[in-house]
Motif scaffolding. Structure first.
Motif, PDB file in Angstrom:
ATOM      1  N   GLY A   8       0.922  -1.226  -0.018  1.00  0.00           N
ATOM      2  CA  GLY A   8       0.185   0.109  -0.018  1.00  0.00           C
ATOM      3  C   GLY A   8       0.807   1.270  -0.167  1.00  0.00           C
ATOM      4  N   ALA A  12       1.067   6.792   4.885  1.00  0.00           N
ATOM      5  CA  ALA A  12       1.957   6.088   6.074  1.00  0.00           C
ATOM      6  C   ALA A  12       2.984   4.901   5.252  1.00  0.00           C
ATOM      7  CB  ALA A  12       0.849   5.301   7.047  1.00  0.00           C
ATOM      8  N   GLY A  37      -0.870   7.322  -2.712  1.00  0.00           N
ATOM      9  CA  GLY A  37      -1.631   8.463  -1.907  1.00  0.00           C
ATOM     10  C   GLY A  37      -2.769   7.825  -1.163  1.00  0.00           C
ATOM     11  N   GLY A  38      -3.481   6.949  -1.966  1.00  0.00           N
ATOM     12  CA  GLY A  38      -4.682   6.289  -1.200  1.00  0.00           C
ATOM     13  C   GLY A  38      -5.596   7.225  -1.066  1.00  0.00           C
ATOM     14  N   GLY A  53      -9.516  13.840  -0.736  1.00  0.00           N
ATOM     15  CA  GLY A  53      -9.759  13.405   0.673  1.00  0.00           C
ATOM     16  C   GLY A  53      -9.441  14.512   1.691  1.00  0.00           C
ATOM     17  N   SER A 247      -1.071  -3.060  -8.513  1.00  0.00           N
ATOM     18  CA  SER A 247      -0.485  -4.535  -7.800  1.00  0.00           C
ATOM     19  C   SER A 247      -1.158  -4.831  -6.560  1.00  0.00           C
ATOM     20  CB  SER A 247       1.110  -4.186  -7.718  1.00  0.00           C
ATOM     21  OG  SER A 247       1.819  -3.762  -8.939  1.00  0.00           O
ATOM     22  N   MET A 278      -2.387  -1.938   4.358  1.00  0.00           N
ATOM     23  CA  MET A 278      -3.690  -1.782   4.084  1.00  0.00           C
ATOM     24  C   MET A 278      -4.138  -2.016   5.408  1.00  0.00           C
ATOM     25  SD  MET A 278      -4.879  -5.526   2.287  1.00  0.00           S
ATOM     26  CE  MET A 278      -6.558  -5.594   1.649  1.00  0.00           C
ATOM     27  N   PHE A 373     -15.435  21.404  -2.487  1.00  0.00           N
ATOM     28  CA  PHE A 373     -15.576  20.129  -1.889  1.00  0.00           C
ATOM     29  C   PHE A 373     -16.500  20.070  -0.746  1.00  0.00           C
ATOM     30  CE2 PHE A 373     -13.836  17.665   1.575  1.00  0.00           C
ATOM     31  CZ  PHE A 373     -13.107  16.560   1.080  1.00  0.00           C
ATOM     32  N   MET A 375     -18.632  18.272   2.006  1.00  0.00           N
ATOM     33  CA  MET A 375     -18.591  17.254   2.689  1.00  0.00           C
ATOM     34  C   MET A 375     -19.588  16.922   4.150  1.00  0.00           C
ATOM     35  SD  MET A 375     -15.156  15.299   4.374  1.00  0.00           S
ATOM     36  CE  MET A 375     -15.261  14.815   6.112  1.00  0.00           C
ATOM     37  N   ARG A 427     -12.120   1.821  -2.841  1.00  0.00           N
ATOM     38  CA  ARG A 427     -10.855   2.601  -3.586  1.00  0.00           C
ATOM     39  C   ARG A 427      -9.775   2.326  -2.680  1.00  0.00           C
ATOM     40  NH1 ARG A 427     -13.059   8.155  -5.747  1.00  0.00           N
ATOM     41  NH2 ARG A 427     -14.833   7.352  -7.028  1.00  0.00           N
ATOM     42  N   THR A 428      -9.889   2.257  -1.468  1.00  0.00           N
ATOM     43  CA  THR A 428      -8.673   2.249  -0.529  1.00  0.00           C
ATOM     44  C   THR A 428      -8.686   1.199   0.414  1.00  0.00           C
ATOM     45  OG1 THR A 428      -9.595   3.688   1.062  1.00  0.00           O
ATOM     46  CG2 THR A 428      -8.092   4.909  -0.547  1.00  0.00           C
ATOM     47  N   SER A 430     -10.658   0.400   2.838  1.00  0.00           N
ATOM     48  CA  SER A 430     -10.917   0.880   4.115  1.00  0.00           C
ATOM     49  C   SER A 430     -12.340   0.247   4.757  1.00  0.00           C
ATOM     50  CB  SER A 430     -10.954   2.173   4.103  1.00  0.00           C
ATOM     51  OG  SER A 430      -9.724   2.834   3.840  1.00  0.00           O
ATOM     52  N   ILE A 473      -3.625  12.529   8.809  1.00  0.00           N
ATOM     53  CA  ILE A 473      -2.239  12.577   8.326  1.00  0.00           C
ATOM     54  C   ILE A 473      -1.120  12.558   9.184  1.00  0.00           C
ATOM     55  CG2 ILE A 473      -0.764  13.743   6.859  1.00  0.00           C
ATOM     56  CD1 ILE A 473      -3.029  14.692   5.349  1.00  0.00           C
TER      57      ILE A 473
HETATM   58  P1  FAD Z   1      -4.844   5.074   3.171  1.00  0.00           P
HETATM   59  O1  FAD Z   1      -4.734   6.469   2.551  1.00  0.00           O
HETATM   60  O2  FAD Z   1      -6.114   4.313   3.489  1.00  0.00           O
HETATM   61  O3  FAD Z   1      -4.270   4.041   1.722  1.00  0.00           O
HETATM   62  C1  FAD Z   1      -3.895   2.689   1.897  1.00  0.00           C
HETATM   63  C2  FAD Z   1      -3.542   2.274   0.536  1.00  0.00           C
HETATM   64  O4  FAD Z   1      -3.122   1.097   0.468  1.00  0.00           O
HETATM   65  C3  FAD Z   1      -4.412   2.546  -0.534  1.00  0.00           C
HETATM   66  O5  FAD Z   1      -3.656   3.292  -1.847  1.00  0.00           O
HETATM   67  C4  FAD Z   1      -4.770   1.079  -1.166  1.00  0.00           C
HETATM   68  O6  FAD Z   1      -5.190   1.167  -2.490  1.00  0.00           O
HETATM   69  C5  FAD Z   1      -3.546   0.462  -0.623  1.00  0.00           C
HETATM   70  N1  FAD Z   1      -3.962  -0.909  -0.592  1.00  0.00           N
HETATM   71  C6  FAD Z   1      -5.086  -1.497   0.019  1.00  0.00           C
HETATM   72  N2  FAD Z   1      -4.995  -2.723   0.091  1.00  0.00           N
HETATM   73  C7  FAD Z   1      -3.882  -3.150  -0.843  1.00  0.00           C
HETATM   74  C8  FAD Z   1      -3.343  -4.248  -1.414  1.00  0.00           C
HETATM   75  N3  FAD Z   1      -3.803  -5.523  -0.955  1.00  0.00           N
HETATM   76  N4  FAD Z   1      -2.153  -4.387  -2.183  1.00  0.00           N
HETATM   77  C9  FAD Z   1      -1.767  -3.387  -2.445  1.00  0.00           C
HETATM   78  N5  FAD Z   1      -2.160  -2.009  -2.252  1.00  0.00           N
HETATM   79  C10 FAD Z   1      -3.290  -2.033  -1.166  1.00  0.00           C
HETATM   80  N6  FAD Z   1      -6.847  13.432   7.551  1.00  0.00           N
HETATM   81  C11 FAD Z   1      -6.293  14.806   7.907  1.00  0.00           C
HETATM   82  O7  FAD Z   1      -5.362  14.773   8.666  1.00  0.00           O
HETATM   83  N7  FAD Z   1      -6.963  15.757   7.650  1.00  0.00           N
HETATM   84  C12 FAD Z   1      -8.239  15.771   7.020  1.00  0.00           C
HETATM   85  O8  FAD Z   1      -8.665  16.866   6.565  1.00  0.00           O
HETATM   86  C13 FAD Z   1      -8.760  14.859   6.509  1.00  0.00           C
HETATM   87  N8  FAD Z   1     -10.061  14.446   5.872  1.00  0.00           N
HETATM   88  C14 FAD Z   1     -10.545  13.584   5.355  1.00  0.00           C
HETATM   89  C15 FAD Z   1     -11.327  13.491   4.621  1.00  0.00           C
HETATM   90  C16 FAD Z   1     -11.872  12.287   3.740  1.00  0.00           C
HETATM   91  C17 FAD Z   1     -12.721  12.401   2.686  1.00  0.00           C
HETATM   92  C18 FAD Z   1     -11.052  11.061   3.861  1.00  0.00           C
HETATM   93  C19 FAD Z   1     -11.558  10.108   3.142  1.00  0.00           C
HETATM   94  C20 FAD Z   1     -10.154  11.012   4.917  1.00  0.00           C
HETATM   95  C21 FAD Z   1      -9.599  12.114   5.820  1.00  0.00           C
HETATM   96  N9  FAD Z   1      -8.693  12.108   6.426  1.00  0.00           N
HETATM   97  C22 FAD Z   1      -8.017  13.438   6.760  1.00  0.00           C
HETATM   98  C23 FAD Z   1      -8.068  11.081   6.768  1.00  0.00           C
HETATM   99  C24 FAD Z   1      -6.693  10.641   6.189  1.00  0.00           C
HETATM  100  O9  FAD Z   1      -7.062  10.825   4.787  1.00  0.00           O
HETATM  101  C25 FAD Z   1      -6.200   9.258   6.299  1.00  0.00           C
HETATM  102  O10 FAD Z   1      -6.147   8.958   7.828  1.00  0.00           O
HETATM  103  C26 FAD Z   1      -4.901   8.768   5.788  1.00  0.00           C
HETATM  104  O11 FAD Z   1      -4.766   9.444   4.738  1.00  0.00           O
HETATM  105  C27 FAD Z   1      -4.757   7.492   5.811  1.00  0.00           C
HETATM  106  O12 FAD Z   1      -3.535   6.942   5.456  1.00  0.00           O
HETATM  107  P2  FAD Z   1      -3.020   5.442   5.284  1.00  0.00           P
HETATM  108  O13 FAD Z   1      -1.668   5.522   5.328  1.00  0.00           O
HETATM  109  O14 FAD Z   1      -3.574   4.660   6.369  1.00  0.00           O
HETATM  110  O15 FAD Z   1      -3.642   4.842   3.854  1.00  0.00           O
END
Ligand code: FAD
Length: 491
Positions: A8, A12, A37-38, A53, A247, A278, A373, A375, A427-428, A430, A473
């Motif tokens: 992923g 993070a 970027g997820g 997001g 992938s 993930m 945007f 929400m 899409r992500t 989650s 973030i």
């Molecule tokens: P994610 O962004 O969840 O990404 C996980 C990645 O792993 C994805 O790209 C996915 O495709 C990939 N993946 C999953 N399974 C697999 C697999 N089997 N094989 C390969 N790849 C895989 N946070 C803030 O700080 N400020 C805000 O204003 C804010 N507003 C938000 C508004 C919205 C609409 C959303 C959706 C979120 C918001 N957040 C906000 C929260 C923030 O976006 C998330 O906490 C953060 O981006 C999550 O990052 P992550 O690293 O956990 O992964």
């Protein structure tokens, strides 16, 4: 050279890749989507650019730190400005107020608009700071689970009873005891939504959140939110990290209780260390489904944070009274949260958050227009009839914005797309489309997030919003830091 595989390319995952590359690992990142970027991604829509997001950027030092760690000057990759006005608030009774970054100006504004005594606002700010001082080092900056020898239930319970962290009552109860004016209670209750929780249930410890915004400030990246992702991917690639898009990883391979590789695109890739970015729920249910005995059942059953419904609208007008961040409050906040959390639905009058990045980045919209945007907070996905709920919510949102802005909004919408709990989930990956992993609606939430390292499988680690220390973030970047610290440096 030892090798690490990251599943992923969420924020993070990218940050962990940088930290491990700096530590001397050969790092490969496998991402299911065609882009990094997820949740923190972007898209174009008929001449408008949208961050998909996150829109509120706090604690930029955690991003800068990654460049510094790699011996680079962050300003050569990534720039941002601090906001003087963090957010504009519109109430149904006609009250309008602005949350200024400067604490004195904020106290002045809030007390002038509500007649609350300035001392009460200062007392509140002192309380938030005190909670921060007590909790910061324990809950956020390190692996809770490494301290597990002395963080046993009796100790945890006594920590939570510490009067200073106010864990025994809800945020709302505490806010109600600080302020006579209901508008201020609502103003401060809203911070529960920063991690997708319910102020009527979440412990008052979360009243620390306004301190983060007030003390550390709110920011806007010059290139929009997506530039956080793109600049970190650039840095990672310069450090030799390989990204493989399209992938989707199918399985984490385990031998003798040790993670040894992954299965992806019908191939086996081996590595010394595997890190899953993930969602931890899907990591177990999909990638580790062959090992049901190791699933942490209690943790996987934790209540999820709320999700979101977002309309991305190209708007054929500019609104002088709006800024980057704008909130249009519901008239009855308790009813709104009851709809989300008790009834699993969307009420008739949701609080509307409106973000307009073209206010600070004009090329995000055609001249004279704005990229809206729009929400609202909605429940996690449990199979509701979303199409019907979205139709109704769209009408209610348009009516509310039209009423409070004195303008027929529907006739200004030039283009539209929608993100809802189902699409966030698909899409992500989650679970239930939750934005922030598990909710913080009880005092033990911090201790019931999954650890950053597997206690059952050697060489398996976890980062991202669904594990310790939580979503958003800044916390996702901290999860990467904790994982980086847990993994030994190569010799
Ligand atoms: P994610 O962004 O969840 O990404 C996980 C990645 O792993 C994805 O790209 C996915 O495709 C990939 N993946 C999953 N399974 C697999 C697999 N089997 N094989 C390969 N790849 C895989 N946070 C803030 O700080 N400020 C805000 O204003 C804010 N507003 C938000 C508004 C919205 C609409 C959303 C959706 C979120 C918001 N957040 C906000 C929260 C923030 O976006 C998330 O906490 C953060 O981006 C999550 O990052 P992550 O690293 O956990 O992964």
């Amino acid at each position: 050279q030892p090798k690490a595989i990251i599943v992923g390319a969420g924020i993070a995952g990218i940050a962990t890749a940088i930290r491990l590359a700096v530590k001397g690992y050969a790092v490969e990142v496998y991402e299911a989507n065609a882009y990094p970027g997820g949740k923190l991604s972007e898209f174009e829509q008929q001449g408008y650019r949208f961050d998909a997001g996150p829109s509120l950027f706090t604690m930029p030092q955690y991003v800068d730190e990654l460049f510094v760690l790699a011996g680079k000057n962050p300003r050569r990759y990534f720039n941002y400005q601090q906001l003087d006005t963090v957010c504009n608030y519109f109430y149904e009774d006609g009250t309008r107020l602005s949350a200024y970054a400067n604490s004195d100006e904020l106290v002045q504004e809030l007390s002038a608009k509500t007649q609350e005594a300035p001392e009460n606002l200062r007392r509140y700010a002192d309380n938030s700071r005190r909670i921060y001082d007590i909790t910061n080092h324990v809950f956020l900056e390190r692996s809770l689970h490494r301290l597990s020898t002395y963080l046993r239930w009796p100790t945890i319970k006594s920590i939570l009873r510490l009067p200073g962290i106010d864990a025994m009552r809800s945020m709302h109860k505490a806010n109600n005891s600080f302020f006579k004016d209901k508008r201020l209670v609502q103003f401060y209750d809203r911070y529960a939504t920063y991690n997708g929780s319910n102020p009527y249930k979440a412990p008052a410890t979360l009243n620390v959140i306004p301190y983060f915004e007030q003390h550390f400030g709110a920011y806007f990246p010059d290139g929009g939110m997506y530039s956080i992702t793109s600049s970190l991917v650039k840095l990672a690639e310069e450090l030799g990290v390989s990204f493989y898009y399209n992938s989707p990883v199918e399985q984490i391979l385990v031998e003798d209780n040790k993670a040894i590789g992954i299965k992806v695109n019908n191939q086996i890739k081996t590595a010394d260390i595997i890190i899953s970015n993930m969602d931890v729920w899907f990591t177990y249910k999909k990638l580790l489904s062959h090992l049901p005995g190791i699933h942490p059942k209690k943790i996987l059953q934790q209540e999820r944070s709320s999700s979101a419904l977002i309309f991305y609208w190209g708007i054929s007008k500019q609104f002088k009274q709006l800024d980057l961040h704008n909130i249009f409050f519901s008239a009855d906040y308790e009813a709104e949260f009851n709809s989300i959390w008790n009834d699993g639905t969307i009420g008739a009058d949701p609080t509307v958050y409106l973000n307009i990045s073209s206010k600070l980045k004009p090329d995000d919209a055609p001249e004279g227009n704005e990229n809206w945007f729009v929400m609202i907070n909605v429940p996690a996905n449990k199979g509701q009839d979303w199409d019907a709920l979205i139709d109704l919510a769209r009408t209610n949102i348009i009516n509310k914005l039209s009423r409070l802005l004195g303008e027929d909004i529907s006739s200004l919408i030039q283009s539209e797309s929608v993100l809802d709990p189902r699409s966030i989930e698909s899409r992500t990956s989650s679970y239930q489309g939750s934005l922030y992993g598990t909710s913080s609606n009880n005092q033990f939430a911090a201790f019931l997030r999954h650890a950053n390292r597997s206690s059952k499988i050697k060489n398996l680690y976890f980062c991202g919003g669904s594990v310790h220390p939580g979503g958003g973030i800044p916390l996702c970047l901290l999860s990467a830091k904790i994982v980086g610290d847990l993994i030994p440096t190569t010799s």
